[in-house]
Structures are given as C-alpha cells and as structure tokens.
Design an enzyme around this catalytic site. Structure first.
Site, PDB file in Angstrom:
ATOM      1  N   HIS A 382       0.688  -1.144   0.060  1.00  0.00           N
ATOM      2  CA  HIS A 382      -0.024   0.009   0.013  1.00  0.00           C
ATOM      3  C   HIS A 382       0.880   1.355  -0.038  1.00  0.00           C
ATOM      4  O   HIS A 382       0.328   2.287   0.105  1.00  0.00           O
ATOM      5  CB  HIS A 382      -0.885   0.228   1.282  1.00  0.00           C
ATOM      6  CG  HIS A 382      -1.827  -0.968   1.248  1.00  0.00           C
ATOM      7  ND1 HIS A 382      -3.063  -0.795   0.917  1.00  0.00           N
ATOM      8  CD2 HIS A 382      -1.880  -2.116   1.572  1.00  0.00           C
ATOM      9  CE1 HIS A 382      -3.822  -1.786   0.993  1.00  0.00           C
ATOM     10  NE2 HIS A 382      -3.424  -2.985   1.569  1.00  0.00           N
ATOM     11  N   LYS A 584      -8.892  13.553   5.152  1.00  0.00           N
ATOM     12  CA  LYS A 584      -7.903  12.377   4.921  1.00  0.00           C
ATOM     13  C   LYS A 584      -7.272  12.646   6.251  1.00  0.00           C
ATOM     14  O   LYS A 584      -6.973  13.673   7.051  1.00  0.00           O
ATOM     15  CB  LYS A 584      -7.175  12.529   3.716  1.00  0.00           C
ATOM     16  CG  LYS A 584      -6.585  13.710   3.322  1.00  0.00           C
ATOM     17  CD  LYS A 584      -6.052  13.441   2.004  1.00  0.00           C
ATOM     18  CE  LYS A 584      -6.842  13.774   0.630  1.00  0.00           C
ATOM     19  NZ  LYS A 584      -7.156  12.593  -0.171  1.00  0.00           N
ATOM     20  N   ARG A 585      -6.479  11.481   6.589  1.00  0.00           N
ATOM     21  CA  ARG A 585      -5.303  11.717   7.535  1.00  0.00           C
ATOM     22  C   ARG A 585      -4.362  12.848   7.096  1.00  0.00           C
ATOM     23  O   ARG A 585      -4.078  13.207   6.142  1.00  0.00           O
ATOM     24  CB  ARG A 585      -4.460  10.380   7.629  1.00  0.00           C
ATOM     25  CG  ARG A 585      -5.182   9.384   8.424  1.00  0.00           C
ATOM     26  CD  ARG A 585      -5.558   9.571   9.739  1.00  0.00           C
ATOM     27  NE  ARG A 585      -4.451   9.539  10.588  1.00  0.00           N
ATOM     28  CZ  ARG A 585      -4.196   8.562  11.525  1.00  0.00           C
ATOM     29  NH1 ARG A 585      -4.994   7.649  11.791  1.00  0.00           N
ATOM     30  NH2 ARG A 585      -2.833   8.834  12.052  1.00  0.00           N
ATOM     31  N   LYS A 590       0.406  14.016   1.932  1.00  0.00           N
ATOM     32  CA  LYS A 590      -0.964  14.679   1.300  1.00  0.00           C
ATOM     33  C   LYS A 590      -1.204  16.086   1.133  1.00  0.00           C
ATOM     34  O   LYS A 590      -2.173  16.564   0.643  1.00  0.00           O
ATOM     35  CB  LYS A 590      -2.200  13.862   2.412  1.00  0.00           C
ATOM     36  CG  LYS A 590      -1.949  12.515   2.442  1.00  0.00           C
ATOM     37  CD  LYS A 590      -3.222  11.983   3.355  1.00  0.00           C
ATOM     38  CE  LYS A 590      -3.207  10.414   3.655  1.00  0.00           C
ATOM     39  NZ  LYS A 590      -3.746   9.809   2.641  1.00  0.00           N
ATOM     40  N   THR A 701      -8.928   6.352  -1.828  1.00  0.00           N
ATOM     41  CA  THR A 701      -9.906   6.069  -2.073  1.00  0.00           C
ATOM     42  C   THR A 701     -11.162   6.806  -1.985  1.00  0.00           C
ATOM     43  O   THR A 701     -11.913   6.922  -2.367  1.00  0.00           O
ATOM     44  CB  THR A 701     -10.320   4.735  -1.105  1.00  0.00           C
ATOM     45  OG1 THR A 701      -9.705   5.037   0.250  1.00  0.00           O
ATOM     46  CG2 THR A 701      -9.387   3.434  -1.575  1.00  0.00           C
ATOM     47  N   LYS A 705     -15.009   8.084  -3.575  1.00  0.00           N
ATOM     48  CA  LYS A 705     -15.947   8.521  -2.966  1.00  0.00           C
ATOM     49  C   LYS A 705     -16.784   9.676  -3.259  1.00  0.00           C
ATOM     50  O   LYS A 705     -17.914   9.924  -3.406  1.00  0.00           O
ATOM     51  CB  LYS A 705     -15.869   8.489  -1.654  1.00  0.00           C
ATOM     52  CG  LYS A 705     -15.540   6.872  -1.057  1.00  0.00           C
ATOM     53  CD  LYS A 705     -14.788   6.944   0.572  1.00  0.00           C
ATOM     54  CE  LYS A 705     -14.207   5.648   1.035  1.00  0.00           C
ATOM     55  NZ  LYS A 705     -13.374   5.598   1.912  1.00  0.00           N
TER      56      LYS A 705
END
Ligand code: Z16
Length: 858
Positions: A382, A584-585, A590, A701, A705
C-alpha cells in the site's frame, strides 16, 4: 453436516425453527421483545439509545439466521475459501448498512429499509435519530482499514466464501478534540455500550505463546522439526461480526480476536504465596488487544505491536487450519482450499507461522512445506514510502519468537541461495534483496521482502503505484521472479455505503432516472452510464443541483449541531457557495499545508484588493463564495502534522472573524473526522482535494467516494486520480502539478541549488513568519516555512504552488460563471465512476490472485 442431535429429535428442531421477521408488524414484535427481555426496559423508559439497541438486536436476529445458513452451505460444499488478514477494519456504523442489505432479493422477502423506517416511526421514533445513536466501529486509521471494510462488504455481496480476520481493540482510533486550535487525543472506548453487532464465541479459544526457547534432537539442523517451549501464554477469544451482502442471503463473518488471560498461574509465584501478583500478571494479557496503533503510513516498531501481530496471525492460522483439517485432505491441497491475503506486511508472521506448523508440528519436509506456504499467501503493498515500510530488529523477534527467527533465517538462506544461482557473484544484489538488513545499530527483518518471498502474488493498489513498486522498491524482485508475480488491482469502494447509504437523495434520483426501482445499478455499476444522456438536460441538471444543495444543508446542520446550535457557515448563500473539502489523515505527503497556503494566498489577495480600493463586489467577482473544509487526524507523535492542524485552525480564526471580507471566504476544521462524518461530508462537496506529491499516494480511495457523489476533484497526477481521469474524461477533473517521473530531479535541485520561490508563495511564507496567524507565539509556524525554504522542500510545495492556484482559479470560474458546464461534469463523472466499485476489485482478486469462485445460493 455432523451433529450431536439424535435423528429422532431433529423433527422437533425443524418444527421450532427460528424465522426472520418479514414485515413491519413482525419487526415491531421483535423490537418490543428485545426492549423488554434483552434490555430489561419497557415502554416507559425506552429512549433513542434503547431504540437503537432493540432495532439492532432485531435486525441482527435476521442476519444471524442467514449467517448460520451461509456457514452451513459453505461447510457442506467445502469450496476454496478466502481469508483477508487485516490489522484494521474501519467499519463505521452497522445498522443503516444492515437495513439497506436486509432485503435478500429472495422471492417473498418483503423487508426493506423503508418498511423498517415506517415501523420505527409508528413506535414513536425517527429512524435518523435512532441510527445516530450508534458509535462508529473505528478499528482502523484511514485508507487501508476502510479498504478492508469495503472488501468484506463486496466479498459478501459477490457470494464469496470469505472471512475477515482482525483484532478486537478495546480502544479504536482516538477521538480527536480541538482545544485552542490544537489536536487533543481522547480514548475511544467504543465498547462502553453493549455492542449488538458482535457475537462472543467464548468457546473458541486459541492458546498463544511468546518467548521461551527451542529444543531439537542433538545434531539436527534448524530445518528439522523443533519444539518451541513458549514462556508466556495468553488466550485468543473469537468475536464474530456478521457481514451481510446486498441482495443476497450470504452473510459472511468478520472474526476479531480478543486477548484474555489463561487460567494457569505462574506457579513459581503461586507457590511463593504471591497469589495476588500472579493474578495481576495474568491480567496484563489483556493489554495485547487494548489499543489500535494510531499511525497511518508510519511504522514505529514497538514491541507491543509485534505482540499484537503474532497474537492475531497465530490465532487466525490456527482457526483456518482447524477448518481445513475437518475436510481430511492432504496438506499439499491446502492451497487449493485456502487463499490468505496479507493486507500490507502487518500479517507477514503468518507466513512464518504456517511454515513452523507444517515443519515442526505436522512434520513435513522443509521444501514441501514451503511450496504449500507460498502457494497459499499473497500480499498487497500500500505504499512506497520508506518510513511506512515495516522493519523489526532481529533481537526483538528472536526474544519474542525464537523459533520464528530461526525459520526466517532459513527462508532467507534458501532464497539468497536460489538468487545466487541465477545471478552469480552479485553481492550488491544479495544485500539489497536480503530479508535481513545489515544495519547499525543492529540487523533488521524487512517484512516486505519476507512477504514477497512468502507469496505467489504481490499487488499494488493503483496502476501508477504498481508501476512504481515494480521499478523502484521491488525492482530486484521483478528481475528475480519475473514480472508475472507482480500485478495491479486498483482499489475500489462499496457503492452501498458510499452512495446508497451516504447519499439517499442522489441514489433516489439515479434509480428513478435509470428506471431501476430495485437498485440493480448498485451491483452493476456500468448501468450508471445511462445517466450520460441527461448531462445537458437543464431540468435534470436542476434536480441534480437540488440534491447537492440538500446535502450541503445537511452538512451545515451537522456542523451547527456539533457547534452547540450555532451556525458555523452562513445559511444565506449555500447554493452559490463552493464547498471545497479535504478530508483524510493529516500527513505532509498529502499536503494539507499546500491547501492552507492556498487559502492564505486567497485571503491576502482579497485583503490587498480591498486595501487598493476595490469594492466587495469586485473582490467577489475574482474570489467568489467558498468554504474550505478540512478534516483528519494526525498521528499523536507527528509534530509537523499537528502543526498543520493548528495552522488551519489559526487561519480559520482570523479569516472567519474578518468582517471586511463579508463571509466570502470561510475555513472550517471539522473535528474528529471518521466514517460517519465522512458519510455527511462527502455528499456535500462541490470540490474535493487530492493533492499529494506525485508518486506518494498509492491510490487514495476518498477520491472515488467524492466522484461517486457528484463532486469534482482538484488533484495531482497521483494514485487512482490517474485512472479516475481516464474513466471520467480529463475535461471533468482539475489536474495540476508536476509528474511522479519529475519528482526525483526536482528534489535533487532543491538539495543542491537555491531555487527561487514563486512570488505568491513567498508572500504567504513571509506573512506566516510575521506571526500574523500566531500573534502570541510569532515563530510558531516557522517549521512549516523552513520545510519549504530551508530543508529542500521535500514535498515540492513550491514547485506545484502556481499551477495549483491556476487550477483553483479555473474551478471558481466554472463553478460560478458556467454552472451548467459544472453540472454536466458532475453528472458525467457519476455516469462513469462504475469501475471504482469494490465489487469489480474483488472480482479481479478472485480471478487473478485467489482462484476462487462465488457460492451460488440454491
Ligand atoms: C494506509 O492507510 C495506506 C497505506 C499504508 O502503507 C498504511 C496505511 Cl495505514 C493507504 C494509502 O496511503 C492509500 O493511498 C491507499 O488508498 C490505501 O492505503 C488503501 O490501499
């Protein structure tokens, strides 16, 4: 199937067979019975919480009847089974999902969510409020854990004989509080309330050993049967959660292990008369499954974590092999009966444990055993980020699991030997690929290498990611094994939770438009392409827009409730306010810092226009209404991520209270982002941000969504964004920034040259340094400035900043000045999102990795 019940008694069992409720009346009878007997309450003290519990118990009864039948069916047919080993299952709430899945599609099954909603209302409650009582099952950190939850949903829906195995943490991911703008972690003791969704199997216990020593016959090698006499012992007790499929009677099982003390005492202490301390020592066993480690994409290497991993692997394997042994097939047929998927390297000890069982307990020859092991396991990677790759000190493994360390060394010996035969005298190659890293201060076991060597298939989670692992971190292994061992399975999400459950209004509009009353599109998502012909239909666009508006109001309502009844955002202009969401985290890769720097830039530019005499209308023309939402947790020990959270909240405090900009811009940090909040946030987004440094986000992911809910994306060319673009069309996504292939060179430049920053970013950083957002501690945000200016800008904020701003400006223009074009993009995105159903993803695993088939109902 075997049974201890004598034949003559069985008629009686059948006569009293338990039946599922099948209409509102029967549901109400069950509900009231559970209020009275299960909860020991009554009409006079049944509150919403009790209603949630009684409703859940009633629905659970139906699920368990189908659960039993599913397990009997699988036992009778004895097909190849799939076991999904994941240290995280981020399930969220169960009741609403069960209500959506409860109609099995069978003839005569009248149950439906609407029916139960009506029945609950007649009993004096609103279903929405009842559903809201349920705490999230938050046994995961982020993407990896939620992926496992989507997978078990799709496995059940696809009628695959498949179980999930995980840990029953007493504390899930911490609850996040924001105090004075800072993240504060509080424990998530989710089992405070009784959990109607778990079935305690106190009779299913597995004894797990740690420490101790290894015995062998004199003169025999580590390859021959050895006996490990464990020191410490704990019990693994099974807790089962039913996983219902959609439109099927299949109910699969998620088995979570909980640690319990054994009933044996430390006899030395006991004999010393130290009874109390002996009991207290035993009690420590429970700490093994006490808490989920709260790191996403980071490995901290704590001994307790390794204890968790072995506890879970050993218990799960024992359970899997017990089931296999019932069929009395020879060991060499194990891989024809069992596929075990390793969700990341966390369960890699299962590889070693199986080899130990086959060699030491079942007395198989080493090589015969190893062939069985590698044909049984497959491994999903991952991440490519070094800090997220698991490595365990050899000393730690040798102390905790002495026999397993011997086996790891032997696996490595044979592996290196084989490689040496194929690539003679390449010492560098051997040291690069070795399972053992010769590092200082001590050797470490590279779990990814062990997982690759121990599996027959290795997969990445998006095309770009799979390409990257094949050409970087696992390149040597591609050369050794050939490219066929490495394959891509692009992630997916379940449309039942992420469309039907999270966005009932959009689901309704879709089923109406497709004339699909029974929601078959939720199983065959290619049907969504039928929406495309309405993309330019103004009447349809209006209805589409109305759904989005409704969902934005629903989010505003939630925020208002969370804020003690005070509105966070203005209600007056919701329809023409762009809802821009990044949830998100929190992680540097990110790039929430890029987002908030963009917000600061926007704010400064608005202020500058005003200072230069522009009217508020002129400002609004350039910077139209927008709310920037952020949400996400930081690992408790991640300093920079926590600083980013504080920056976001500090910017919010300034911007939201600046009367001069007249509500044109708002910044909202939604505390404690979790699955149930995602179900409200995601359907409300006009735009969402997926802006990782190219090459760092394996898949993502939530991007899927958001698209499934009619939101547009601003993103980098990273992870699954690439395939989303291919599916929905590049004119329907806002891409910006440098490509993965350019990252290495850019980083190199930053390290060795003084690259000038764009003026826009320079201004933002200078204002940060001035303390404008941290008046009480002027240098507070200096580390965020220095990361860009002084420390090589590892995440390439400066390289992507200008193209990011340009892309955001384009977003504003299309949203505010070309609404019909915007809606067309949104409709076409949903029409073409079908590929990202986790049903497709599971089918790919079944065919290309597991070689398993669905069990058809009879
Ligand atoms: C995690 O959530 C992910 C990777 C990882 O190594 C560890 C954790 Cl806890 C995420 C990836 O970051 C994300 O890109 C991906 O979509 C997700 O796993 C599921 O594959």
């Amino acid at each position: 199937i075997d049974s201890v019940i004598p034949l003559q008694s069985r008629e009686l069992w059948k006569k009293h067979e338990v039946k599922k409720f099948n209409n509102g009346d029967e549901f109400q009878r069950k509900f009231i019975q559970h209020v009275e007997t299960t909860l020991a309450r009554s009409l006079y003290n049944c509150d919403e919480l009790a209603a949630y519990e009684a409703a859940s118990e009633s629905v659970r009864d139906n699920l368990i009847i189908d659960w039993n039948k599913t397990q009997q069916r699988v036992t009778a047919r004895d097909p190849k089974r799939v076991y999904y080993l994941s240290l995280e299952f981020l399930m969220g709430r169960a009741l609403d999902n069960a209500l959506i899945n409860i109609n099995t599609g069978d003839e005569g099954d009248e149950t439906s969510r609407e029916m139960i909603s009506d029945a609950v209302e007649q009993l004096g409650f609103r279903l929405e409020d009842v559903l809201d009582q349920e705490p999230d099952a938050a046994l995961g950190n982020g993407g990896l854990g939620r992926l496992a939850a989507c997978f078990v949903d799709s496995l059940a829906t696809g009628n695959y004989p498949a179980w999930g195995y995980g840990l029953r943490y007493q504390y899930g991911i911490f609850a996040q509080k924001i105090i004075d703008g800072y993240q504060v972690e509080t424990p998530d003791y989710w089992l405070n309330l009784r959990n109607p969704w778990e079935i305690e199997r106190s009779e299913i216990q597995v004894r797990i050993s740690y420490y101790g020593h290894v015995h062998r016959e004199q003169g025999s090698s580590t390859l021959s049967p050895s006996s490990w006499i464990g020191g410490e012992q704990v019990l693994a007790v099974a807790y089962d959660m039913p996983v219902p499929g959609f439109k099927t009677t299949t109910v699969n099982n998620l088995r979570l292990w909980s640690a319990k003390p054994t009933t044996e005492f430390d006899f030395a202490k006991f004999n010393d008369g130290d009874y109390t301390n002996s009991v207290i020592d035993q009690q420590r066993a429970e700490s093994i499954t006490a808490v989920l480690y709260p790191n996403d994409n980071f490995e901290s290497g704590k001994e307790l974590r390794l204890r968790q991993q072995y506890f879970w692997c050993a218990a799960s394997l024992h359970d899997i092999l017990r089931r296999f042994k019932k069929s009395r097939k020879p060991w060499k047929e194990l891989p024809d009966q069992v596929a075990i998927q390793l969700n990341d390297t966390h369960p890699t000890l299962a590889v070693v444990e199986l080899q130990r069982i086959l060699v030491d307990l079942e007395k198989l020859d080493w090589h015969e055993a190893w062939e069985i092991v590698t044909r049984t396991f497959s491994y999903t990677n991952h991440t490519v980020m070094q800090e997220a790759l698991e490595k365990w000190p050899v000393g730690l493994i040798g102390h905790l699991l002495p026999r397993h360390l011997e086996i790891i060394y032997d696996i490595n010996w044979f592996f290196l030997h084989d490689v040496e035969k194929k690539f003679p005298k390449d010492v560098d190659l051997l040291s690069r690929i070795s399972i053992i890293e010769e590092s200082s201060p001590g050797r470490q076991v590279r779990m990814a290498h062990l997982a690759i060597v121990g599996s027959h298939k290795v997969n990445g989670v998006a095309e770009l990611h799979t390409e990257l692992i094949k050409t970087t971190i696992f390149q040597d292994f591609v050369n050794i094994y050939g490219a066929g061992k490495f394959t891509n399975v692009t992630n997916g999400i379940t449309p039942r939770r992420w469309l039907r459950q999270a966005n009932p209004q959009l689901a309704q509009l879709i089923s109406e438009t497709l004339e699909d009353k029974s929601d078959r599109y939720l199983l065959e998502m290619s049907r969504l392409t039928g929406l495309a012909k309405y993309a330019d239909d103004l009447e349809f666009q209006k209805r589409w827009d109305d759904v989005k508006y409704h969902n934005k109001v629903r989010l505003a309502d939630l925020l208002c409730r969370l804020n003690g009844g005070v509105d966070v955002i203005s209600r007056d202009h919701i329809r023409d306010t762009l809802f821009d969401i990044q949830v998100k985290r929190i992680h540097e890769y990110k790039r929430q810092q890029l987002n908030i720097f963009g917000v600061i830039h926007r704010y400064l530019s608005m202020k500058e226009m005003l200072a230069e005499g522009a009217s508020i209308q002129q400002v609004a023309a350039k910077y139209p209404r927008k709310v920037s939402f952020f949400g996400g947790k930081s690992a408790p020990g991640y300093y920079m991520a926590k600083l980013i959270i504080h920056l976001i909240n500090s910017v919010a405090a300034v911007v939201n209270n600046d009367r001069e900009i007249a509500d044109l811009l708002k910044v909202v940090f939604v505390a404690d982002y979790n699955v149930s909040k995602a179900e409200v946030l995601i359907p409300a987004s006009d735009l969402s941000q997926h802006i990782s440094t190219a090459g760092t986000e394996a898949s993502g992911t939530s991007n899927m969504k958001f698209v499934m809910n009619g939101g547009l994306i601003i993103g980098t060319v990273d992870g699954a964004n690439v395939e989303i673009t291919r599916e929905i069309g590049e004119e329907n996504i806002f891409l910006f920034g440098n490509l993965a292939e350019d990252v290495e060179e850019l980083r190199y430049k930053h390290r060795y040259h003084n690259v000038p920053l764009p003026e826009t970013l320079s201004r933002v950083l200078s204002v940060l340094e001035s303390g404008a957002f941290s008046p009480e501690n002027v240098s507070e945000f200096q580390p965020l400035v220095d990361a860009v200016r002084q420390h090589g800008d590892y995440y390439l904020i400066s390289d992507d900043f200008e193209s990011y701003l340009a892309s955001l400006a384009l977003v504003d223009d299309v949203y505010h000045n070309q609404r019909s074009t915007w809606l067309r993009k949104s409709i076409l995105s949903v029409a073409n999102v079908g590929f990202f159903s986790s049903d497709r993803c599971i089918e790919e695993y079944a065919e290309t990795v597991w070689n398993v088939e669905p069990i058809r109902e009879t």
